[in-house]
Design a protein around this motif. Structure first.
Motif: not given
Length: 297
Positions: A157-180
């Motif tokens: 969830l992107v809201q008010e210049e903030r990112f919130y997340f939640l997960s169950v299982g093995d699907s992934r959530i990643c951040l790509f910043r400054d090439g990494s």
């Protein structure tokens, strides 16, 4: 006859000079204060402009499987000012029956719940959406079939210049910043449990990696009561240029982190298309369904 006399008071020049001096001093002081205020206003840093609606890249393909058991959705752009932007990816468990129906049920419940309540604390909102999705899946399967099918779930969830997340299982959530590329969530699989056992003196780390059931899920929608949920206590403060990647295991099992980093430097949809092309070129036998959502902020 009495004569009326008029007395004219002539001010003393020293007093006049003193009065003029005080007035001049007050005027100079006021001018200096006004000048300082103006300088402070000019020197005050400009307030940062709110981030625009994130650009969205989408990838959704069947691979070499007989059916598509991944499902995803992204909330409409016009709801961003009131609701934020929500992305969801669900990966139906291919080894079990009705994985496609389970993932679709989960995603539908999440999106319907998201539209219904715009005003809500973001972390609480994601937990509520997970609750509704799990209830919907358990209800669809029925008590006698719990554990007989299931799905992973990742929410971003992107809201008010903030990112919130939640997960169950093995699907992934990643951040790509400054090439990494940095993985944000923890996977719920049997390998993690075996690694903990190894730390506690039961078995070895090598055995945990090579165990035939290492990839088996230990928490997923459709098992009844969830065993694990991954959600951080705080949000990720978004920087301009950040990209958030939500993906099923069909993506990260096919491509390396270095390959993903190379493609994620592209604009969101171009990045999604490049990732899809790279997976196709790998031509892995039995390639799993692969789905990715890229949020470019």
């Amino acid at each position: 006859m009495k004569m009326l006399t008029t007395m004219v008071l002539v001010p003393s020049w020293p007093l006049v000079a003193a009065a003029l001096g005080v007035g001049l001093a007050v005027g100079i002081l006021a001018a200096l204060l006004l000048s300082r205020i103006r300088k402070r206003r000019k020197a005050a840093p400009a307030q940062p402009m709110p981030l625009a609606v994130p650009l969205v890249g989408r990838l959704h393909a069947q691979g070499q499987r007989q059916s598509q058991q991944d499902c995803f959705s992204v909330s409409p752009e016009d709801l961003y000012p009131t609701h934020g932007l929500l992305a969801v990816v669900a990966d139906g468990m291919g080894g079990l029956e009705n994985g496609d129906a389970v993932s679709q049920t989960a995603v539908s419940a999440v999106m319907n719940g998201f539209y219904a309540q715009p005003e809500e604390e973001p972390r609480h909102k994601l937990l509520r959406l997970l609750t509704e999705a799990n209830r919907a899946v358990n209800r669809m399967l029925g008590p006698e079939n719990l554990g007989g099918s299931g799905s992973t779930l990742v929410l971003g969830l992107v809201q008010e210049e903030r990112f919130y997340f939640l997960s169950v299982g093995d699907s992934r959530i990643c951040l790509f910043r400054d090439g990494s590329l940095l993985q944000l969530n923890r996977e719920h699989n049997y390998r993690c449990r075996l690694e903990l056992n190894a730390v506690n003196g039961e078995g070895t780390l090598e055995e945990a990696q090579s165990h035939p059931k290492a990839a088996g899920l230990t928490s997923y929608l459709g098992m009844g009561q969830l065993a694990y949920v991954d959600q951080p206590e705080d949000f990720v403060a978004i920087r301009p240029g950040d990209r958030f990647l939500l993906m099923s295991d069909g993506v990260y099992n096919a491509l390396t982190v270095l390959e993903l980093e190379q493609y994620l430097s592209l604009p969101a949809q171009e990045a999604a298309e490049a990732i899809g092309k790279a997976v196709e070129e790998k031509a892995w036998p039995g390639q799993d369904n692969y789905t990715a959502v890229i949020l470019q902020c």
